[in-house]
Design a protein around this motif. Structure first.
Motif, short mmCIF file in Angstrom:
data_model
loop_
_atom_site.label_atom_id
_atom_site.label_comp_id
_atom_site.label_asym_id
_atom_site.label_seq_id
_atom_site.Cartn_x
_atom_site.Cartn_y
_atom_site.Cartn_z
N ASP A 131 3.17 -3.62 -0.16
CA ASP A 131 4.01 -4.22 1.14
C ASP A 131 3.06 -4.92 2.23
OD1 ASP A 131 5.30 -2.65 -0.61
OD2 ASP A 131 5.89 -1.06 1.38
N PHE A 132 2.11 -4.52 3.14
CA PHE A 132 1.61 -5.02 4.43
C PHE A 132 1.40 -6.41 4.00
CE2 PHE A 132 -2.81 -6.95 5.00
CZ PHE A 132 -2.63 -6.31 6.39
N GLY A 133 0.68 -6.96 2.71
CA GLY A 133 0.68 -8.30 2.18
C GLY A 133 1.99 -8.94 1.97
N PHE A 134 2.76 -8.26 1.35
CA PHE A 134 4.02 -9.01 1.33
C PHE A 134 4.59 -9.81 2.43
CE2 PHE A 134 3.97 -7.89 -3.10
CZ PHE A 134 3.75 -9.71 -4.05
N ALA A 135 4.05 -8.18 3.17
CA ALA A 135 4.80 -8.75 4.78
C ALA A 135 3.99 -9.62 5.97
CB ALA A 135 5.55 -7.32 5.37
N HIS A 136 2.60 -9.05 5.81
CA HIS A 136 2.10 -9.80 6.63
C HIS A 136 1.38 -10.24 6.57
CE1 HIS A 136 3.35 -7.26 9.94
NE2 HIS A 136 3.50 -5.97 8.39
N LEU A 137 1.27 -10.76 5.60
CA LEU A 137 -0.02 -11.83 4.63
C LEU A 137 0.69 -12.98 4.25
CD1 LEU A 137 -2.86 -10.34 3.53
CD2 LEU A 137 -2.31 -11.09 5.48
N ASN A 138 1.95 -13.16 4.08
CA ASN A 138 3.03 -13.95 3.55
C ASN A 138 2.78 -13.83 2.55
OD1 ASN A 138 4.99 -14.19 5.74
ND2 ASN A 138 3.47 -15.29 6.96
N ALA A 139 1.80 -13.25 1.25
CA ALA A 139 1.63 -13.57 0.01
C ALA A 139 2.80 -13.68 -0.98
CB ALA A 139 1.31 -11.59 -0.23
N LYS A 140 2.32 -14.27 -1.74
CA LYS A 140 3.24 -14.93 -3.19
C LYS A 140 2.80 -13.95 -3.77
CE LYS A 140 5.14 -17.92 -0.31
NZ LYS A 140 5.63 -17.34 0.63
N ARG A 141 1.98 -13.64 -4.02
CA ARG A 141 1.72 -13.04 -5.50
C ARG A 141 -0.16 -12.57 -4.98
NH1 ARG A 141 -2.24 -13.74 -9.77
NH2 ARG A 141 -1.38 -13.11 -11.69
N ILE A 142 0.46 -10.86 -5.60
CA ILE A 142 -0.92 -10.63 -5.46
C ILE A 142 -0.64 -9.59 -7.09
CG2 ILE A 142 -1.76 -8.17 -4.26
CD1 ILE A 142 0.32 -8.64 -1.97
N TRP A 143 -1.89 -9.84 -8.03
CA TRP A 143 -2.48 -9.37 -8.76
C TRP A 143 -4.18 -8.18 -8.75
CZ3 TRP A 143 -7.25 -10.01 -11.59
CH2 TRP A 143 -7.86 -10.94 -10.86
N ALA A 144 -3.67 -7.75 -9.72
CA ALA A 144 -5.15 -6.34 -9.60
C ALA A 144 -5.62 -6.05 -11.24
CB ALA A 144 -4.52 -5.32 -9.80
N GLY A 145 -6.15 -5.78 -11.65
CA GLY A 145 -7.17 -5.38 -12.48
C GLY A 145 -7.81 -4.48 -13.63
N CYS A 146 -8.37 -3.93 -14.48
CA CYS A 146 -8.30 -2.63 -14.35
C CYS A 146 -9.42 -2.99 -16.00
CB CYS A 146 -7.72 -1.91 -14.13
SG CYS A 146 -6.51 -1.72 -15.43
N ASP A 147 -10.06 -1.55 -15.92
CA ASP A 147 -10.51 -1.83 -17.41
C ASP A 147 -9.21 -1.59 -18.09
OD1 ASP A 147 -12.03 -0.43 -19.70
OD2 ASP A 147 -13.96 -0.90 -19.07
N VAL A 148 -9.03 -1.83 -19.58
CA VAL A 148 -7.96 -1.04 -20.38
C VAL A 148 -8.30 0.82 -20.47
CG1 VAL A 148 -7.63 -3.67 -21.72
CG2 VAL A 148 -8.68 -1.11 -22.85
N ASP A 149 -9.21 0.88 -20.98
CA ASP A 149 -10.05 2.41 -20.62
C ASP A 149 -9.34 3.88 -19.41
OD1 ASP A 149 -10.48 2.85 -23.73
OD2 ASP A 149 -12.67 2.28 -23.23
N ASN A 150 -8.96 2.17 -18.19
CA ASN A 150 -9.02 3.35 -17.02
C ASN A 150 -6.81 3.23 -17.04
OD1 ASN A 150 -8.64 3.38 -14.28
ND2 ASN A 150 -10.45 2.57 -13.95
N ALA A 151 -6.45 4.27 -17.70
CA ALA A 151 -5.10 4.71 -17.69
C ALA A 151 -4.65 5.25 -16.55
CB ALA A 151 -5.01 5.77 -18.71
N ALA A 152 -5.20 5.68 -15.63
CA ALA A 152 -5.11 5.49 -14.26
C ALA A 152 -4.72 4.72 -13.07
CB ALA A 152 -6.23 7.10 -13.36
N SER A 153 -5.87 3.67 -13.32
CA SER A 153 -5.34 2.77 -12.47
C SER A 153 -4.26 1.59 -13.15
CB SER A 153 -6.65 1.92 -12.44
OG SER A 153 -7.82 2.56 -11.59
N GLU A 154 -4.30 1.95 -14.39
CA GLU A 154 -2.57 1.22 -15.04
C GLU A 154 -2.01 1.85 -14.23
OE1 GLU A 154 -1.35 -0.55 -18.91
OE2 GLU A 154 -2.76 0.98 -18.86
#
Length: 193
Positions: A131-154
């Motif tokens: 929310d901070f990124g979209f509201a205060h940095l005017n983000a247009k896109r925020i992405w994240a990645g993780c290992d396919v085995d990292n179910a918690a991050s997914e």
């Protein structure tokens, strides 16, 4: 004035509050809590985080915190620590990284301590930072990645409303040197039509 210059001049909240957490930028003296959190969570973090080092010193952790302060001021990285409101316990960290000011895109990542995992802290903090990124940095896109085995991050990515963009096969190495595949999720700003 370009986007970076505009962001440098903008006042940004360095503290975000959620129902259970204080999510704040690093301050001088935070290295001791960071160091202790990593040391007590080595087994929990080492399968996913290549930067985990059991030999990290207290001074190195303090240098990291102060470096993150400098990046915050320069608007080159936005790293927050996660603390529980009730007792100020250090539960992890997260941030918006690699800002592309031309496209207003950011990567996002997080980690939690072993004793803070599985309680929704990462999701709660990640939602606040998203929310901070979209509201205060005017983000247009925020992405994240993780290992396919990292179910918690997914699960965190899914819970904060990111959509799966792809699965990348054999695209890197796990911290133990084995080949890994990864997932990429993203959330984009609503475009006015």
């Amino acid at each position: 004035m370009n986007h970076l210059e505009s962001c440098i001049l903008r006042e940004l909240p360095a503290v975000l509050e959620t129902p259970r957490l204080i999510v704040r930028a690093y301050q001088n003296g935070d290295g001791a809590d960071l160091h202790a959190a990593i040391q007590r969570s080595l087994d929990h973090l080492s399968p996913w985080m290549p930067w985990v080092n059991p030999k990290q010193t207290l001074d190195a952790a303090e240098v990291y915190g102060r470096t993150m302060q400098a990046h915050w001021m320069l608007r080159t990285d936005f790293v927050f620590q996660i603390r529980r409101k009730s007792d100020q316990a250090f539960l992890g960290a997260l941030g918006l990284h690699e800002p592309d000011w031309t496209t207003q895109s950011f990567t996002m990542g997080w980690w939690t301590t072993a004793d803070g995992a599985g309680q929704g802290h990462a999701t709660e903090a990640a939602q606040a930072v998203l929310d901070f990124g979209f509201a205060h940095l005017n983000a247009k896109r925020i992405w994240a990645g993780c290992d396919v085995d990292n179910a918690a991050s997914e699960r965190v990515m899914q819970k904060i409303g990111m959509a799966l963009e792809g699965r990348f096969v054999n695209d890197g190495l796990k911290p133990d040197g084995r080949v890994r595949s990864s997932l990429r999720y993203a959330k984009v700003a609503k475009v006015a039509e």
